[in-house]
Each structure stands twice: as C-alpha cells, then as structure tokens.
Design an enzyme around this catalytic site. Structure first.
Site, PDB file in Angstrom:
ATOM      1  N   LYS A 243       0.785  -1.290   0.017  1.00  0.00           N
ATOM      2  CA  LYS A 243      -0.006   0.033   0.120  1.00  0.00           C
ATOM      3  C   LYS A 243       0.980   1.317  -0.049  1.00  0.00           C
ATOM      4  CE  LYS A 243      -1.441   3.023   2.743  1.00  0.00           C
ATOM      5  NZ  LYS A 243      -1.936   4.231   2.214  1.00  0.00           N
TER       6      LYS A 243
ATOM      7  N   GLY B 123       2.827   4.517  13.098  1.00  0.00           N
ATOM      8  CA  GLY B 123       3.526   3.278  13.477  1.00  0.00           C
ATOM      9  C   GLY B 123       3.368   2.640  14.861  1.00  0.00           C
TER      10      GLY B 123
ATOM     11  N   GLU C 112       9.940   1.867  10.617  1.00  0.00           N
ATOM     12  CA  GLU C 112      11.081   3.054  10.495  1.00  0.00           C
ATOM     13  C   GLU C 112       9.974   4.391  10.498  1.00  0.00           C
ATOM     14  OE1 GLU C 112      13.930   3.171  10.762  1.00  0.00           O
ATOM     15  OE2 GLU C 112      14.352   0.894  10.403  1.00  0.00           O
TER      16      GLU C 112
ATOM     17  N   CYS D 211      13.285  11.489   6.787  1.00  0.00           N
ATOM     18  CA  CYS D 211      13.399  11.044   8.193  1.00  0.00           C
ATOM     19  C   CYS D 211      14.774  11.188   8.563  1.00  0.00           C
ATOM     20  CB  CYS D 211      12.732   9.634   8.645  1.00  0.00           C
ATOM     21  SG  CYS D 211      13.567   8.234   7.634  1.00  0.00           S
TER      22      CYS D 211
ATOM     23  N   GLN E 283       1.228  19.008   4.730  1.00  0.00           N
ATOM     24  CA  GLN E 283       2.607  19.139   5.179  1.00  0.00           C
ATOM     25  C   GLN E 283       3.061  20.522   5.312  1.00  0.00           C
ATOM     26  OE1 GLN E 283       4.612  16.581   6.259  1.00  0.00           O
ATOM     27  NE2 GLN E 283       5.721  18.057   7.104  1.00  0.00           N
TER      28      GLN E 283
ATOM     29  N   GLU F 144       9.047  16.150  15.405  1.00  0.00           N
ATOM     30  CA  GLU F 144       9.629  16.126  13.940  1.00  0.00           C
ATOM     31  C   GLU F 144       8.840  17.117  13.333  1.00  0.00           C
ATOM     32  OE1 GLU F 144       8.949  12.637  11.483  1.00  0.00           O
ATOM     33  OE2 GLU F 144      10.936  12.795  11.005  1.00  0.00           O
TER      34      GLU F 144
HETATM   35  C1  UN1 Z   1      18.124   8.499   2.976  1.00  0.00           C
HETATM   36  O1  UN1 Z   1      18.256   9.518   3.674  1.00  0.00           O
HETATM   37  O2  UN1 Z   1      18.799   8.524   2.133  1.00  0.00           O
HETATM   38  O3  UN1 Z   1      11.745   7.936   5.041  1.00  0.00           O
HETATM   39  C2  UN1 Z   1      16.888   7.726   3.253  1.00  0.00           C
HETATM   40  C3  UN1 Z   1      12.846   8.294   5.044  1.00  0.00           C
HETATM   41  C4  UN1 Z   1      13.898   7.055   5.279  1.00  0.00           C
HETATM   42  C5  UN1 Z   1      14.812   7.238   4.175  1.00  0.00           C
HETATM   43  C6  UN1 Z   1      15.860   8.140   4.290  1.00  0.00           C
HETATM   44  N1  UN1 Z   1      13.267   6.001   5.580  1.00  0.00           N
HETATM   45  O4  UN1 Z   1      13.266   9.386   4.885  1.00  0.00           O
END
Ligand code: UN1
Length: 476
Positions: free
Chosen positions: A171, A229, A246, A280, A327, A378
């Site tokens: 998804k 999450g 993640e 992230c 956002q 964040e």
């Molecule tokens: C990166 O910094 O190259 O969602 C990848 C995100 C992370 C991936 C970052 N899971 O930003």
C-alpha cells in the site's frame, strides 16, 4: 495517467479514484489512481497467498533473474520515472532520478542476495546428531510506504521480500501512488508471476488498517509517522505478526570549533534542506560550539538567502516545493511556534512570488534551545533549529537528548571527537563530516528509541525481517 490496483496479476479498478496533483503546480493533475478498500486488500492477500507456494519453491535463480530484470528496467526508464516522481512528490529532477536509480540498484543488490541466503550447520551436543539452521520465507508480507520516497522505499521493502521467497501486498502513500504503480507495471512486464506482487492503493484508514489486521499477513513492514507506526505495532502484537517500523527522526548535526567551515555549511544545507527537508534522516537540530558559531551562522544565513527554491524541473533549482498542502500547513505552524517560543526565525515563510505551487523558504531557528517544541518534535520540512553548546561534551549531551535515534552527524577534524561521537551517539546511523541523510543501499538502515522497531532494513541484514529461522536436528 490512470492507474488501477494490481491484484493476482489483473489490473482492477474500483470505481473510486484518487486524483494526485503536482505540488509545483497544484492545478495540474498528475494522474488518477484507483482507491481500494478492505475488499481489494482481501483479494490481494488471497492472491498473494495462492502465489506463495510456487514462488517459495522456485529456484533462487528465478527470483534473482526477475529482480535483475526489474532493476535494469528501472535504470532504463529512469528519466521518465524521475520526471513522474518529481511531478507527484516535488523533489528536484536530479533528486528524483537519483531515487529511481537507487531503486534500480536495490533490486540488483537483492537479486544477488537471493542466491546468497545461507544457513549454518553445527554438531549437536548429542553424538551422532547434526543441527541445521536455515532461513525460510514468511508468506504474504504487507508493505506500507510513505510519500517522501515514492519509489526507493517500495523498492527497499519489496526487493528483499521477493528475493527471499515471500509474496507481497503493498500500500503506497495515497499522496504519491504513481511511482509505486509504475513499479507494479515494471514487475508485471518483467514477468512476475500473478499474485507475487500486488498493489492496493487507497487510504491508511481503509487499506492500511485491513492489511495490518489481516490474519493471513504474518508480517508488516511500515515506514511513516510515529503515531501511525505505534498503532501498527499494537495491532501486530495482538495477532502475533512480525513488525518492522521506520518512523521519525530529530537528527542532530554537531558542528565543532575545529570543523572545516566549508564542509560544515555544505553538510548542514544538504542535511536540512535538500529534498525540502522531507527525509526522516534530515538534520533538524544543528548544534554549534562557540568558536565557530558566528562564522557558521553567517555562512548559513547567506546560503539560506540564496538557496534556489522553485520549479523542481529546472536544473538550476536546489529545493522544490513541499509535497502536499497538509505538510505545508504543518511546517508553517512550526515556524510560528518557533517565534512564539523565542527563537530568531529566518525564512520559513510561504513564497508568495510562486503562488502556483506549495513553496516555502528554508527556515533557520537561531538561538533555539533543545527544550523548544521545534527541537523536540519532528517537523518533516525545510526547518532547522540552531542550538548553541559550550563544548563537545555539552553538544553530545544535547544531541542525545531527544526521543528519537535515527541518524546523528558531526563535523569535526578531530579524530578523537569523531571516534567519541561514533561510540556515544545514541542513533542507529552515525555520520562524520557527511550529511545525516542520504544513505547507501547495501548496508543496514534503522535507528533506536522512538525512530525504529524491529530488525534493520537494507543490505544483508534485511534477511532478518523477511525470513524466519528454522533449527533442524537430524540423527545421522
Ligand atoms: C536517506 O536519507 O537516504 O523515509 C533515506 C525516510 C527514510 C529514508 C531516508 N526511511 O526518509
């Protein structure tokens, strides 16, 4: 462009459509994508379940060949797919094409891994008995992916899942389904057997929830927000499904007195503002010691003022728009909060001269303290708090004083400080004189604390999540 769901090798429309708009020109529709729901998830899981025995039993060479073909095709179509990714997400063409090529490399890497899945053989403590430790696929894996990497994250979850003999229901984020749809098309064109890879687009509330709760989905790999999450993890725990999360970051970048100023400024700008800060792994707390503070801030202000923000298809542009309205509204709220909390705000305003898109100037929050909301929560936009620290020890303390633990960076020319930071930083990934964002595809990715849960993604460590271990005892 119009895209249906892929279920059991068939393109299935639902009669409901999600219209995706270009964040650089919000009057431009990028495409219409089928909105699925519980019915489509159930059908996709059933198809994936039916396809699993044959896919699992296939020679690893069959799986490797498919992944190799997909990887090559992604590279072959990188210009077109990059342009599509820019249109749906807003990152610059260079960033978008780089992301497609990264997806291509990921498929090719895991093509090799399909052949390298190994086990162990040990003598038993009982004479005449041999112990074998092998890895097996789990079955149908549910993948839930975010809008900020519309093709790289679908690739880095699906390639290892498929390489090790699982089947997949993915998804993608409702805001950016186009790239994932293209990945589904490429997998189909490259000969993925029906049901091995299924795509169900739609909302988290309908598609995501059903996938997470489905009794025939033994594992969920999720990338997205902390709140979602956690809910995913609770649901998975209730039914004993394996889960890999993640989530967010509030990644620190320390700049010490002994840093090379050019390296520090380039690293901070890349970390905080490239990809519009929507990673992230972005640096959102820049922690600077007194001997370099004024020079560093002066150079950052100059860069922030001159950073070229605009049409992401223009090769001269360094930062594209924010990916979506929600956002942007959130980012602007945090800019206001930074001012209310007493930081000196530079930039961060919506760019009125570019009314056609969701453009925001990069923001620095100067003189921020680590207890401010903008230093703890964040934001996921082009916003970075600049925090003063007395020395390395205090900077390290501030860097670690966060609920998150994904990536942590330092700019220094001191071997001792670099080594101390590597050892003591509370993060899954540590960067020395490099941006906190922008990672390799063949080594583990993941964090600690609130950032991640479950075993690592990427590289050969991905086998930990996408397989389960079996221990067999055989009397010889
Ligand atoms: C990166 O910094 O190259 O969602 C990848 C995100 C992370 C991936 C970052 N899971 O930003």
């Amino acid at each position: 462009m119009q895209g249906a769901n892929l279920i059991g090798g068939q393109w299935v429309e639902t009669g409901r459509w999600n219209e995706v708009r270009n964040p650089a020109r919000t009057d431009e529709v990028v495409g219409r994508f089928a909105m699925g729901g519980a019915v489509e998830v159930d059908a996709a899981v059933a198809a994936a379940r039916a396809a699993f025995p044959a896919w699992r039993a296939a020679s690893p060479e069959v799986r490797a060949d498919l992944l190799e073909r997909v990887g090559l095709r992604l590279a072959h179509e990188a210009d077109r797919l990059g342009a599509l990714l820019t249109a749906e997400e807003g990152k610059t063409l260079a960033e978008a094409k780089g992301e497609v090529l990264r997806a291509s490399r990921i498929f090719r890497f895991f093509a090799g891994e399909a052949l390298r899945l190994s086990g162990e053989v040990l003598p038993s403590v009982r004479a005449g008995v041999e112990v074998q430790i092998t890895r097996e696929p789990l079955g149908v894996i549910g993948l839930i992916t975010p809008w900020n990497f519309p093709i790289a994250i679908p690739a880095w979850k699906s390639a290892p899942a498929l390489a090790f003999g699982n089947t997949v229901v993915i998804k993608p984020a409702a805001a950016t389904p186009a790239s994932a749809w293209e990945l589904a098309r490429i997998l189909t064109d490259c000969g993925a057997p029906a049901g091995v890879f299924n795509l169900v687009m739609g909302s988290g509330a309908e598609v995501g929830n059903r996938l997470v709760e489905h009794p025939d989905v033994p594992a969920i790999s999720f990338t997205g927000s902390v709140e979602t999450g956690r809910r995913v993890a609770v649901r998975c725990a209730e039914r004993n499904a394996k889960v890999q999360l993640e989530m967010g970051g509030k990644n620190p970048l320390i700049v010490l007195d002994d840093a090379d100023l050019d390296v520090a400024v380039a690293t901070a700008v890349n970390s905080a503002f490239f990809a519009t800060g929507q990673r992230c792994t972005a640096s959102s707390r820049i922690i600077v010691t007194p001997g370099i503070y004024d020079a560093f801030v002066a150079r950052m202000l100059e860069r922030v003022r001159t950073l070229r923000v605009g049409d992401p298809t223009d090769p001269a542009i360094e930062m594209g728009p924010v990916a979506n309205e929600g956002q942007l509204a959130g980012n602007l709220r945090y800019v206001a909060i930074a001012a209310e909390e007493g930081a000196e705000v530079v930039g961060g305003q919506r760019i009125e001269a570019l009314p056609q898109g969701l453009y925001q100037a990069p923001a620095l929050f100067l003189g921020a303290s680590n207890s401010m909301r903008v230093a703890r929560e964040e934001i996921f936009g082009p916003c970075a708090a600049v925090i003063r620290a007395d020395d390395f020890e205090q900077a390290l303390g501030i860097a670690n004083d966060t609920p998150f633990g994904l990536s942590a960076g330092i700019c220094t020319t001191s071997l001792r400080h670099a080594a101390q930071f590597r050892i003591r930083a509370q993060a899954g990934m540590v960067m020395v004189n490099l941006p906190t964002a922008g990672v390799d595809y063949h080594v583990p990715f993941g964090g600690s604390k609130a950032s991640s849960q479950g075993s690592r993604e990427q590289g050969r460590y991905a086998a930990e999540f996408f397989t389960r271990v079996k221990t067999s005892y055989v009397a010889a």
